[in-house]
Enzyme design. Structure first.
Site, PDB file in Angstrom:
ATOM      1  N   ASP A  14       0.885  -1.164   0.000  1.00  0.00           N
ATOM      2  CA  ASP A  14       0.000   0.000   0.000  1.00  0.00           C
ATOM      3  C   ASP A  14       0.928   1.221   0.000  1.00  0.00           C
ATOM      4  O   ASP A  14       2.130   1.091   0.259  1.00  0.00           O
ATOM      5  CB  ASP A  14      -0.887   0.017   1.256  1.00  0.00           C
ATOM      6  CG  ASP A  14      -2.156   0.873   1.083  1.00  0.00           C
ATOM      7  OD1 ASP A  14      -3.260   0.304   1.065  1.00  0.00           O
ATOM      8  OD2 ASP A  14      -2.024   2.121   0.965  1.00  0.00           O
TER       9      ASP A  14
ATOM     10  N   LEU B  15       1.461   2.571  -6.418  1.00  0.00           N
ATOM     11  CA  LEU B  15       1.077   1.848  -7.638  1.00  0.00           C
ATOM     12  C   LEU B  15       1.660   2.499  -8.881  1.00  0.00           C
ATOM     13  O   LEU B  15       1.795   1.854  -9.922  1.00  0.00           O
ATOM     14  CB  LEU B  15      -0.451   1.797  -7.751  1.00  0.00           C
ATOM     15  CG  LEU B  15      -1.168   0.892  -6.742  1.00  0.00           C
ATOM     16  CD1 LEU B  15      -2.659   1.200  -6.703  1.00  0.00           C
ATOM     17  CD2 LEU B  15      -0.938  -0.572  -7.081  1.00  0.00           C
TER      18      LEU B  15
ATOM     19  N   TYR C  85     -14.315   7.747 -11.245  1.00  0.00           N
ATOM     20  CA  TYR C  85     -13.931   6.525 -10.521  1.00  0.00           C
ATOM     21  C   TYR C  85     -14.509   5.290 -11.219  1.00  0.00           C
ATOM     22  O   TYR C  85     -13.778   4.329 -11.532  1.00  0.00           O
ATOM     23  CB  TYR C  85     -14.425   6.644  -9.070  1.00  0.00           C
ATOM     24  CG  TYR C  85     -14.482   5.341  -8.319  1.00  0.00           C
ATOM     25  CD1 TYR C  85     -13.313   4.682  -7.941  1.00  0.00           C
ATOM     26  CD2 TYR C  85     -15.709   4.762  -7.970  1.00  0.00           C
ATOM     27  CE1 TYR C  85     -13.375   3.471  -7.248  1.00  0.00           C
ATOM     28  CE2 TYR C  85     -15.769   3.571  -7.273  1.00  0.00           C
ATOM     29  CZ  TYR C  85     -14.605   2.924  -6.917  1.00  0.00           C
ATOM     30  OH  TYR C  85     -14.661   1.736  -6.225  1.00  0.00           O
TER      31      TYR C  85
HETATM   32  P1  NAI Z   1      -9.864   2.000   0.715  1.00  0.00           P
HETATM   33  O1  NAI Z   1      -9.828   3.379   0.179  1.00  0.00           O
HETATM   34  O2  NAI Z   1     -10.090   1.804   2.175  1.00  0.00           O
HETATM   35  O3  NAI Z   1      -8.506   1.241   0.311  1.00  0.00           O
HETATM   36  C1  NAI Z   1      -7.784   1.546  -0.863  1.00  0.00           C
HETATM   37  C2  NAI Z   1      -6.308   1.513  -0.519  1.00  0.00           C
HETATM   38  O4  NAI Z   1      -5.570   1.822  -1.695  1.00  0.00           O
HETATM   39  C3  NAI Z   1      -5.899   2.548   0.550  1.00  0.00           C
HETATM   40  O5  NAI Z   1      -5.279   1.907   1.653  1.00  0.00           O
HETATM   41  C4  NAI Z   1      -4.946   3.473  -0.171  1.00  0.00           C
HETATM   42  O6  NAI Z   1      -3.870   3.935   0.638  1.00  0.00           O
HETATM   43  C5  NAI Z   1      -4.450   2.592  -1.313  1.00  0.00           C
HETATM   44  N1  NAI Z   1      -3.969   3.401  -2.422  1.00  0.00           N
HETATM   45  C6  NAI Z   1      -4.579   4.456  -3.013  1.00  0.00           C
HETATM   46  N2  NAI Z   1      -3.796   4.978  -3.961  1.00  0.00           N
HETATM   47  C7  NAI Z   1      -2.653   4.236  -3.980  1.00  0.00           C
HETATM   48  C8  NAI Z   1      -1.465   4.318  -4.732  1.00  0.00           C
HETATM   49  N3  NAI Z   1      -1.274   5.245  -5.671  1.00  0.00           N
HETATM   50  N4  NAI Z   1      -0.508   3.413  -4.479  1.00  0.00           N
HETATM   51  C9  NAI Z   1      -0.679   2.467  -3.530  1.00  0.00           C
HETATM   52  N5  NAI Z   1      -1.788   2.345  -2.772  1.00  0.00           N
HETATM   53  C10 NAI Z   1      -2.765   3.223  -2.995  1.00  0.00           C
HETATM   54  O7  NAI Z   1     -10.972   1.220  -0.124  1.00  0.00           O
HETATM   55  P2  NAI Z   1     -11.720  -0.140   0.230  1.00  0.00           P
HETATM   56  O8  NAI Z   1     -13.093   0.186   0.650  1.00  0.00           O
HETATM   57  O9  NAI Z   1     -10.860  -1.003   1.052  1.00  0.00           O
HETATM   58  O10 NAI Z   1     -11.848  -0.776  -1.236  1.00  0.00           O
HETATM   59  C11 NAI Z   1     -10.843  -1.634  -1.732  1.00  0.00           C
HETATM   60  C12 NAI Z   1     -11.050  -1.781  -3.233  1.00  0.00           C
HETATM   61  O11 NAI Z   1     -12.345  -2.290  -3.495  1.00  0.00           O
HETATM   62  C13 NAI Z   1     -10.930  -0.459  -3.990  1.00  0.00           C
HETATM   63  O12 NAI Z   1     -10.275  -0.693  -5.219  1.00  0.00           O
HETATM   64  C14 NAI Z   1     -12.366  -0.060  -4.241  1.00  0.00           C
HETATM   65  O13 NAI Z   1     -12.486   0.709  -5.408  1.00  0.00           O
HETATM   66  C15 NAI Z   1     -13.027  -1.419  -4.374  1.00  0.00           C
HETATM   67  N6  NAI Z   1     -14.441  -1.374  -4.027  1.00  0.00           N
HETATM   68  C16 NAI Z   1     -14.821  -1.222  -2.706  1.00  0.00           C
HETATM   69  C17 NAI Z   1     -16.151  -1.188  -2.372  1.00  0.00           C
HETATM   70  C18 NAI Z   1     -16.618  -1.083  -0.950  1.00  0.00           C
HETATM   71  O14 NAI Z   1     -17.828  -1.060  -0.739  1.00  0.00           O
HETATM   72  N7  NAI Z   1     -15.713  -1.011   0.054  1.00  0.00           N
HETATM   73  C19 NAI Z   1     -17.195  -1.251  -3.407  1.00  0.00           C
HETATM   74  C20 NAI Z   1     -16.688  -1.397  -4.761  1.00  0.00           C
HETATM   75  C21 NAI Z   1     -15.353  -1.462  -5.029  1.00  0.00           C
HETATM   76  C1  15L Z   2     -17.646   1.772  -4.220  1.00  0.00           C
HETATM   77  O1  15L Z   2     -17.139   1.477  -5.301  1.00  0.00           O
HETATM   78  C2  15L Z   2     -16.847   2.410  -3.150  1.00  0.00           C
HETATM   79  O2  15L Z   2     -15.533   1.919  -3.121  1.00  0.00           O
HETATM   80  C3  15L Z   2     -17.481   2.274  -1.768  1.00  0.00           C
HETATM   81  O3  15L Z   2     -16.843   3.183  -0.886  1.00  0.00           O
HETATM   82  C4  15L Z   2     -18.971   2.533  -1.834  1.00  0.00           C
HETATM   83  O4  15L Z   2     -19.206   3.865  -2.228  1.00  0.00           O
HETATM   84  C5  15L Z   2     -19.607   1.574  -2.817  1.00  0.00           C
HETATM   85  O5  15L Z   2     -18.987   1.667  -4.095  1.00  0.00           O
HETATM   86  C6  15L Z   2     -21.105   1.793  -2.994  1.00  0.00           C
HETATM   87  O6  15L Z   2     -21.551   1.975  -4.117  1.00  0.00           O
HETATM   88  O7  15L Z   2     -21.810   1.753  -1.974  1.00  0.00           O
END
Ligand code: NAI
Ligand code: 15L
Length: 277
Positions: A39, A58, A141
């Site tokens: 990360d 990344l 996004y």
């Molecule tokens: P989050 O925002 O808590 O975690 C994303 C992580 O990516 C963070 O720890 C951040 O530091 C890291 N990150 C961001 N930019 C970076 C970079 N340039 N280099 C390295 N690391 C970087 O998000 P969450 O909720 O854990 O989601 C994880 C994945 O699942 C994401 O890709 C998100 O788009 C996807 N997702 C999540 C949903 C949800 O409901 N939590 C719904 C749909 C998709």
């Molecule tokens: C996502 O893609 C986001 O990562 C999460 O934070 C929520 O917004 C989720 O979709 C959602 O649609 O509830």
């Protein structure tokens, strides 16, 4: 949770310090998986046995290639995870994604990509979508996630890289509004989904599968056919017990309530508000 076999090769998890990354690290570590975690911010929890963590951006291609060395699967959860301006999204989610796919190509690793419902967010809530529906991103996004799925198609066709695209709904400890009575994915269902996406011996002839990431919610009438049978996943949890508490908890915004993507669709929405020719 039932015991699953651990993969024979290490698994790289990007976004390890994020909400879902931390859940996965704990659960997969408990299953005895060998994890390579990364990360751009430090990992906030104790590391499970067999796990290594390294800070990397990344956007640093050589670092991502090094991190993936010897890995059989990449769980790509890192990047911008909510709606942001284009210039904020493009580095982590487009250039970063390319670096991760290049690493998957070099290692002949399977990609498990945390895509999102925001790839299709501008479909109306009355629509019933199959996995091959038209992309309808609801912001920059969602557009980056749709691009990710397209990039997975390119790497499959040109290089034979397998991908599982997880179109995750709303993955949180519990549902918190009426929309999530449809879109909620429990942490346990998400973990089982990632495990099956990794451990399934084959993705079939197609080489890529799309999975709608929602729990067994009776209000989830929006998403239908997908590739879950190919990987052997079925959700076990449900948002239904929260229905009475949440059904009135809506935004009051007609656009947000009309489309599947909810709040993201209303951000900077100007259709009909500007003069048209
Ligand atoms: P989050 O925002 O808590 O975690 C994303 C992580 O990516 C963070 O720890 C951040 O530091 C890291 N990150 C961001 N930019 C970076 C970079 N340039 N280099 C390295 N690391 C970087 O998000 P969450 O909720 O854990 O989601 C994880 C994945 O699942 C994401 O890709 C998100 O788009 C996807 N997702 C999540 C949903 C949800 O409901 N939590 C719904 C749909 C998709
Ligand atoms: C996502 O893609 C986001 O990562 C999460 O934070 C929520 O917004 C989720 O979709 C959602 O649609 O509830």
């Amino acid at each position: 949770m039932t015991a699953e076999t651990a993969p024979s090769k290490p698994v790289l998890l990007t976004g390890a310090s994020g909400a879902l990354g931390r859940v996965l690290t704990r659960a997969l570590g408990d299953q005895g998986w060998t994890l390579r975690l990364t990360d751009r911010v430090p990992f906030p929890d104790p590391l499970p046995e067999g796990a290594r963590f390294q800070v990397a951006d990344l956007e640093d291609g050589p670092a991502i290639l090094r991190l993936a060395e010897g890995c059989g699967t990449i769980l790509h959860f890192g990047g911008i995870s909510v709606e942001h301006p284009f210039e904020t999204v493009i580095g982590p989610n487009i250039r970063g994604l390319y670096h991760v796919y290049e690493a998957a190509r070099r290692e002949a690793a399977r990609m498990v990509f945390a895509s999102s419902n925001h790839t299709i967010g501008f479909h109306e809530r009355s629509a019933v979508l199959d996995d091959d529906c038209r992309h309808a991103p609801d912001g920059f996004y969602g557009l980056s996630k749709a691009y990710g799925e397209l990039m997975g198609g390119l790497y499959r066709d040109k290089h034979g890289v397998e991908s599982v695209f997880l179109r995750i709904g709303s993955c949180f400890p519990e549902p918190t509004d009426a929309r999530m009575l449809a879109t909620w994915l429990s942490y346990a269902d998400m973990t089982r989904l990632v495990m099956r996406a990794t451990l399934a011996p084959s993705l079939g002839a197609a080489g890529t599968v799309v999975i709608w990431g929602a729990s067994n919610n009776s209000r989830m009438t929006w998403w239908r056919r997908d590739g879950r049978a190919v990987i052997g996943w079925a959700p076990q949890d449900s948002a239904d017990a929260h229905a009475a508490a949440l059904e009135g908890k809506t935004s009051g915004n007609a656009i947000v309530e009309r489309y599947q993507g909810g709040g993201f669709t209303g951000i900077d929405y100007s259709r009909g508000k500007t003069p048209t020719r």
